[in-house]
Design a protein around this motif. Structure first.
Motif, PDB file in Angstrom:
ATOM      1  N   PHE A   1      19.250  -3.154  -8.043  1.00 36.08           N
ATOM      2  CA  PHE A   1      18.295  -2.521  -7.181  1.00 36.08           C
ATOM      3  C   PHE A   1      19.013  -2.579  -5.569  1.00 36.08           C
ATOM      4  O   PHE A   1      19.279  -1.500  -5.111  1.00 36.08           O
ATOM      5  CB  PHE A   1      17.052  -3.246  -6.700  1.00 36.08           C
ATOM      6  CG  PHE A   1      16.128  -2.579  -5.896  1.00 36.08           C
ATOM      7  CD1 PHE A   1      15.582  -1.652  -6.235  1.00 36.08           C
ATOM      8  CD2 PHE A   1      16.284  -3.081  -4.457  1.00 36.08           C
ATOM      9  CE1 PHE A   1      14.843  -1.268  -4.981  1.00 36.08           C
ATOM     10  CE2 PHE A   1      15.630  -2.861  -3.551  1.00 36.08           C
ATOM     11  CZ  PHE A   1      14.760  -1.608  -3.892  1.00 36.08           C
ATOM     12  N   HIS A   7       7.196  -0.582  -8.460  1.00 31.59           N
ATOM     13  CA  HIS A   7       7.933  -1.327  -9.493  1.00 31.59           C
ATOM     14  C   HIS A   7       9.132  -0.574  -9.861  1.00 31.59           C
ATOM     15  O   HIS A   7       9.102   0.655 -10.134  1.00 31.59           O
ATOM     16  CB  HIS A   7       6.947  -1.626 -10.721  1.00 31.59           C
ATOM     17  CG  HIS A   7       7.757  -2.261 -11.876  1.00 31.59           C
ATOM     18  ND1 HIS A   7       8.029  -1.823 -12.955  1.00 31.59           N
ATOM     19  CD2 HIS A   7       8.296  -3.506 -11.899  1.00 31.59           C
ATOM     20  CE1 HIS A   7       8.612  -2.664 -14.057  1.00 31.59           C
ATOM     21  NE2 HIS A   7       8.895  -3.881 -12.978  1.00 31.59           N
ATOM     22  N   ARG A   8      10.322  -1.437  -9.858  1.00 30.93           N
ATOM     23  CA  ARG A   8      11.558  -0.715 -10.316  1.00 30.93           C
ATOM     24  C   ARG A   8      12.102  -1.610 -11.528  1.00 30.93           C
ATOM     25  O   ARG A   8      12.250  -2.580 -11.414  1.00 30.93           O
ATOM     26  CB  ARG A   8      12.854  -0.870  -9.024  1.00 30.93           C
ATOM     27  CG  ARG A   8      12.157  -0.279  -7.971  1.00 30.93           C
ATOM     28  CD  ARG A   8      11.894   1.392  -8.044  1.00 30.93           C
ATOM     29  NE  ARG A   8      11.387   2.347  -6.850  1.00 30.93           N
ATOM     30  CZ  ARG A   8      11.882   3.268  -6.629  1.00 30.93           C
ATOM     31  NH1 ARG A   8      12.771   3.878  -7.520  1.00 30.93           N
ATOM     32  NH2 ARG A   8      11.348   3.687  -5.746  1.00 30.93           N
ATOM     33  N   ASP A   9      12.460  -0.727 -12.625  1.00 26.44           N
ATOM     34  CA  ASP A   9      12.723  -1.443 -13.653  1.00 26.44           C
ATOM     35  C   ASP A   9      14.084  -1.775 -13.869  1.00 26.44           C
ATOM     36  O   ASP A   9      14.838  -1.339 -14.770  1.00 26.44           O
ATOM     37  CB  ASP A   9      12.354  -0.686 -14.753  1.00 26.44           C
ATOM     38  CG  ASP A   9      12.406  -1.097 -16.204  1.00 26.44           C
ATOM     39  OD1 ASP A   9      12.135  -2.480 -16.325  1.00 26.44           O
ATOM     40  OD2 ASP A   9      12.525  -0.664 -17.063  1.00 26.44           O
ATOM     41  N   ILE A  10      14.700  -2.357 -13.046  1.00 28.52           N
ATOM     42  CA  ILE A  10      16.004  -3.098 -12.655  1.00 28.52           C
ATOM     43  C   ILE A  10      15.829  -4.267 -11.849  1.00 28.52           C
ATOM     44  O   ILE A  10      14.986  -4.570 -11.056  1.00 28.52           O
ATOM     45  CB  ILE A  10      17.032  -1.963 -11.992  1.00 28.52           C
ATOM     46  CG1 ILE A  10      16.622  -1.402 -10.484  1.00 28.52           C
ATOM     47  CG2 ILE A  10      17.351  -0.622 -12.708  1.00 28.52           C
ATOM     48  CD1 ILE A  10      17.329  -0.537  -9.700  1.00 28.52           C
ATOM     49  N   GLY A  11      16.880  -4.957 -12.047  1.00 29.29           N
ATOM     50  CA  GLY A  11      17.256  -6.253 -11.366  1.00 29.29           C
ATOM     51  C   GLY A  11      17.636  -6.302 -10.143  1.00 29.29           C
ATOM     52  O   GLY A  11      18.029  -5.226  -9.318  1.00 29.29           O
ATOM     53  N   GLU A  57      16.218 -10.790 -16.793  1.00 27.32           N
ATOM     54  CA  GLU A  57      15.656  -9.421 -17.005  1.00 27.32           C
ATOM     55  C   GLU A  57      14.568  -9.040 -16.407  1.00 27.32           C
ATOM     56  O   GLU A  57      13.840  -8.307 -16.320  1.00 27.32           O
ATOM     57  CB  GLU A  57      14.932  -9.686 -18.915  1.00 27.32           C
ATOM     58  CG  GLU A  57      16.034  -9.819 -19.704  1.00 27.32           C
ATOM     59  CD  GLU A  57      15.159 -10.180 -21.063  1.00 27.32           C
ATOM     60  OE1 GLU A  57      14.232 -10.475 -21.245  1.00 27.32           O
ATOM     61  OE2 GLU A  57      16.105 -10.320 -22.131  1.00 27.32           O
ATOM     62  N   TRP A  58      14.355  -9.939 -15.358  1.00 30.93           N
ATOM     63  CA  TRP A  58      13.189  -9.711 -14.339  1.00 30.93           C
ATOM     64  C   TRP A  58      13.631  -8.261 -13.670  1.00 30.93           C
ATOM     65  O   TRP A  58      14.698  -8.016 -13.344  1.00 30.93           O
ATOM     66  CB  TRP A  58      13.252 -10.773 -13.332  1.00 30.93           C
ATOM     67  CG  TRP A  58      12.873 -12.094 -13.900  1.00 30.93           C
ATOM     68  CD1 TRP A  58      12.242 -12.386 -15.038  1.00 30.93           C
ATOM     69  CD2 TRP A  58      12.779 -13.235 -13.052  1.00 30.93           C
ATOM     70  NE1 TRP A  58      12.013 -13.660 -15.228  1.00 30.93           N
ATOM     71  CE2 TRP A  58      12.364 -14.258 -14.011  1.00 30.93           C
ATOM     72  CE3 TRP A  58      13.310 -13.836 -11.875  1.00 30.93           C
ATOM     73  CZ2 TRP A  58      12.128 -15.727 -13.653  1.00 30.93           C
ATOM     74  CZ3 TRP A  58      13.051 -15.172 -11.471  1.00 30.93           C
ATOM     75  CH2 TRP A  58      12.562 -16.036 -12.340  1.00 30.93           C
ATOM     76  N   THR A  59      12.729  -7.727 -13.220  1.00 30.57           N
ATOM     77  CA  THR A  59      12.494  -6.349 -12.357  1.00 30.57           C
ATOM     78  C   THR A  59      12.153  -6.622 -11.006  1.00 30.57           C
ATOM     79  O   THR A  59      11.616  -7.610 -10.809  1.00 30.57           O
ATOM     80  CB  THR A  59      11.816  -5.344 -13.445  1.00 30.57           C
ATOM     81  OG1 THR A  59      10.449  -5.904 -13.505  1.00 30.57           O
ATOM     82  CG2 THR A  59      12.589  -5.114 -14.699  1.00 30.57           C
ATOM     83  N   TRP A 108      10.754 -10.470  -7.655  1.00 31.00           N
ATOM     84  CA  TRP A 108      11.148 -10.321  -8.876  1.00 31.00           C
ATOM     85  C   TRP A 108       9.828 -10.497  -9.686  1.00 31.00           C
ATOM     86  O   TRP A 108       8.963 -11.107  -9.331  1.00 31.00           O
ATOM     87  CB  TRP A 108      11.926 -11.606  -9.516  1.00 31.00           C
ATOM     88  CG  TRP A 108      13.432 -11.441  -9.052  1.00 31.00           C
ATOM     89  CD1 TRP A 108      14.260 -10.625  -9.692  1.00 31.00           C
ATOM     90  CD2 TRP A 108      14.064 -12.550  -8.336  1.00 31.00           C
ATOM     91  NE1 TRP A 108      15.463 -10.985  -8.806  1.00 31.00           N
ATOM     92  CE2 TRP A 108      15.493 -11.897  -8.121  1.00 31.00           C
ATOM     93  CE3 TRP A 108      13.582 -13.517  -7.488  1.00 31.00           C
ATOM     94  CZ2 TRP A 108      16.290 -12.764  -7.390  1.00 31.00           C
ATOM     95  CZ3 TRP A 108      14.421 -14.207  -6.676  1.00 31.00           C
ATOM     96  CH2 TRP A 108      15.482 -13.852  -6.819  1.00 31.00           C
TER      97      TRP A 108
END
Length: 183
Positions: free
Chosen positions: A151, A143-147, A128-130, A118
């Motif tokens: 993911f 980096h993936r802009d989802i949790g 809200e961590w990605t 995370w």
């Protein structure tokens, strides 16, 4: 949890066989030991599945795992030290960590040695961590802009593909083996 996160968690429950006899964690104790809370979807996943081995490749870490290699608290300490050593030695730190107080917390590892983290930013709610993925034995990061659950569910369905993770992941059908099976 948001509707998208709840939907992803429900989707995971349909994708992965669920083990029996999983004991919920003492999340207050985990928070004290880690120094931060964790995302609610991860806690719900661990309270449902425990830590374990997904599709014979991805180890979801859990706090308090009897096998130290898959214990989230042990991995957090070990990865923080290892990453600092690499960055102090000249390996490029991911740009996402340039902000003061940004932190990586590992939530999974693979048989090949990749780690999934995370990205925890100061003042940010854990929900809200990605996701950050680091290649094994190298400086490449994604980096993936989802949790967490978004993911994992998207990786299992193939809706999200990582250039770092093995092409053989995911498998069909999916499987899950609790870490307790490997103690």
């Amino acid at each position: 949890m948001t509707d998208a996160v709840n939907n992803a968690l429900e989707h995971l429950k349909r994708l992965l066989p669920r083990p029996t006899g999983i004991e919920p964690k003492d999340w207050d104790s985990v928070r004290r030991q880690l120094g931060t809370d964790l995302p609610s979807d991860y806690k719900a996943f661990i309270d449902t599945y425990g830590g374990g081995y997904v599709d014979n490749y991805l180890w979801v870490l859990a706090p308090g795992c009897a096998n130290e290699f898959y214990d989230l608290l042990d991995a957090d300490e070990e990865r923080a030290e290892a990453n600092e050593y690499l960055w102090d030695g000249g390996e490029k730190k991911p740009a996402e960590l340039d902000g003061t107080g940004a932190r990586l917390i590992p939530w999974a590892s693979t048989d090949n040695g990749e780690f999934l983290y995370w990205l925890a930013l100061p003042g940010q709610d854990p929900d809200e961590w990605t996701v950050m993925i680091n290649e094994a034995r190298g400086p490449w990061w994604e980096h993936r802009d989802i949790g967490f659950t978004q993911f994992l569910a998207a990786a299992l369905t193939g809706d999200v593909r990582s250039e770092i993770l093995a092409d053989a992941f995911p498998t069909d059908p999916h499987d899950f083996h609790p870490s307790a099976d490997f103690v």
